[in-house]
Motif scaffolding. Structure first.
Motif, PDB file in Angstrom:
ATOM      1  N   GLU A 146      47.212  21.639 -20.502  1.00  0.00           N
ATOM      2  CA  GLU A 146      45.874  21.330 -20.004  1.00  0.00           C
ATOM      3  C   GLU A 146      45.919  20.825 -18.564  1.00  0.00           C
ATOM      4  OE1 GLU A 146      43.008  22.072 -21.368  1.00  0.00           O
ATOM      5  OE2 GLU A 146      44.076  22.973 -23.055  1.00  0.00           O
ATOM      6  N   TRP A 147      46.906  20.017 -18.226  1.00  0.00           N
ATOM      7  CA  TRP A 147      47.029  19.575 -16.833  1.00  0.00           C
ATOM      8  C   TRP A 147      47.333  20.761 -15.921  1.00  0.00           C
ATOM      9  CZ3 TRP A 147      49.711  14.780 -18.994  1.00  0.00           C
ATOM     10  CH2 TRP A 147      48.842  13.682 -18.933  1.00  0.00           C
ATOM     11  N   ARG A 148      48.143  21.687 -16.436  1.00  0.00           N
ATOM     12  CA  ARG A 148      48.443  22.872 -15.632  1.00  0.00           C
ATOM     13  C   ARG A 148      47.175  23.701 -15.393  1.00  0.00           C
ATOM     14  NH1 ARG A 148      52.823  24.595 -18.338  1.00  0.00           N
ATOM     15  NH2 ARG A 148      54.298  23.665 -16.896  1.00  0.00           N
ATOM     16  N   SER A 196      42.764   8.285 -12.723  1.00  0.00           N
ATOM     17  CA  SER A 196      41.742   9.314 -12.795  1.00  0.00           C
ATOM     18  C   SER A 196      40.352   8.817 -12.437  1.00  0.00           C
ATOM     19  CB  SER A 196      41.675   9.881 -14.215  1.00  0.00           C
ATOM     20  OG  SER A 196      42.930  10.273 -14.641  1.00  0.00           O
ATOM     21  N   TYR A 214      41.377  18.223 -17.642  1.00  0.00           N
ATOM     22  CA  TYR A 214      42.155  17.032 -17.291  1.00  0.00           C
ATOM     23  C   TYR A 214      42.036  15.970 -18.393  1.00  0.00           C
ATOM     24  CZ  TYR A 214      43.970  13.113 -14.594  1.00  0.00           C
ATOM     25  OH  TYR A 214      44.708  12.043 -14.181  1.00  0.00           O
ATOM     26  N   ARG A 220      50.585  19.012 -21.164  1.00  0.00           N
ATOM     27  CA  ARG A 220      51.069  19.691 -19.958  1.00  0.00           C
ATOM     28  C   ARG A 220      50.296  20.983 -19.707  1.00  0.00           C
ATOM     29  NH1 ARG A 220      57.239  20.066 -19.710  1.00  0.00           N
ATOM     30  NH2 ARG A 220      56.828  20.797 -21.826  1.00  0.00           N
ATOM     31  N   ALA A 247      43.868  16.788 -21.524  1.00  0.00           N
ATOM     32  CA  ALA A 247      45.295  16.510 -21.376  1.00  0.00           C
ATOM     33  C   ALA A 247      45.599  15.039 -21.652  1.00  0.00           C
ATOM     34  CB  ALA A 247      45.759  16.890 -19.965  1.00  0.00           C
ATOM     35  N   ALA A 279      46.571  16.205 -11.528  1.00  0.00           N
ATOM     36  CA  ALA A 279      47.058  16.978 -12.673  1.00  0.00           C
ATOM     37  C   ALA A 279      48.410  17.601 -12.370  1.00  0.00           C
ATOM     38  CB  ALA A 279      46.039  18.055 -13.036  1.00  0.00           C
ATOM     39  N   GLN A 280      48.555  18.167 -11.173  1.00  0.00           N
ATOM     40  CA  GLN A 280      49.825  18.780 -10.797  1.00  0.00           C
ATOM     41  C   GLN A 280      50.939  17.743 -10.745  1.00  0.00           C
ATOM     42  OE1 GLN A 280      50.546  21.965 -10.595  1.00  0.00           O
ATOM     43  NE2 GLN A 280      52.679  21.447 -10.169  1.00  0.00           N
ATOM     44  N   PHE A 298      51.239  15.163 -12.694  1.00  0.00           N
ATOM     45  CA  PHE A 298      51.684  14.916 -14.061  1.00  0.00           C
ATOM     46  C   PHE A 298      52.520  16.083 -14.582  1.00  0.00           C
ATOM     47  CE2 PHE A 298      47.799  12.048 -14.429  1.00  0.00           C
ATOM     48  CZ  PHE A 298      48.550  10.890 -14.289  1.00  0.00           C
TER      49      PHE A 298
END
Length: 205
Positions: free
Chosen positions: A166-168, A18, A148, A164, A151, A183-184, A186
């Motif tokens: 939060e990453w979404r 990141s 991000y 998941r 997450a 993020a996608q 993960f």
């Protein structure tokens, strides 16, 4: 404290993926050098890549940014890049001081707030980190970096469902950005892991 880092192998890898920054990679949003939430995201890998550099590479990056910061101590852009480098090289106290300095000059800098939360998290202060990220998202529900980082915080606490989610959210805000693509990635890894588990469970029955 060490127990917290039992989960940290993958969390540190996430932070490395990141936070990898190069000198001058952040695009200033104004003449003062203040950063936007997407600042620096152009250098994020499309997929998690914890082995994208060696410790000596990171040390050299820190030295370069320290030299640049010494020449331009009033530059928020340089301060944030150096703070990110400190965070990535496991120097959260130094990172916190720089993020705090940026915020003292620019209290509305959401990037500094979101990254300060990660420095606090790395220092074991998850409650304060969560409060800070929640505050950022209360002000700006579409702050991609805050989603991000939240997450990452949730994942380190083994709250994988919340991580998941939060990453979404981060990916949905801008799927073409570096943060969105990472993020996608993960989300896909976690969805794949869940799918594998479901298949194994079905076979065992």
């Amino acid at each position: 404290m060490r127990k917290r880092y039992a989960v940290a192998g993958i969390v540190v890898a996430m932070l490395v993926a990141s936070l990898i920054v190069a000198a001058g990679s952040r695009a200033p949003s104004d003449k003062s050098g203040a950063s936007t939430p997407e600042a620096g995201a152009a250098t994020l890998p499309a997929r998690p890549s914890p082995s994208s550099g060696s410790p000596s590479d990171y040390a050299a990056m820190v030295r370069l940014l320290e030299a640049r910061y010494a020449r331009h101590p009033s530059s928020a852009r340089t301060a944030l890049s150096l703070a990110d480098a400190y965070l990535m090289t496991e120097q959260p106290a130094k990172a916190q001081r720089l993020y705090a300095k940026v915020l003292a000059d620019d209290p509305g800098n959401e990037t500094a707030k979101a990254q300060l939360a990660m420095a606090l998290h790395a220092d074991g202060r998850d409650g304060t980190a969560l409060d800070l990220l929640t505050s950022v998202l209360r002000s700006d529900p579409r702050n991609q970096l805050a989603h991000y980082n939240l997450a990452v915080l949730y994942f380190s606490q083994q709250r994988s469902g919340l991580a998941r989610d939060e990453w979404r959210k981060a990916a949905a805000i801008d799927p073409t950005s570096g943060i969105g693509r990472t993020a996608q990635s993960f989300v896909e890894v976690m969805d794949g892991a869940d799918g594998s588990g479901a298949v194994s469970a079905a076979k065992s029955n």
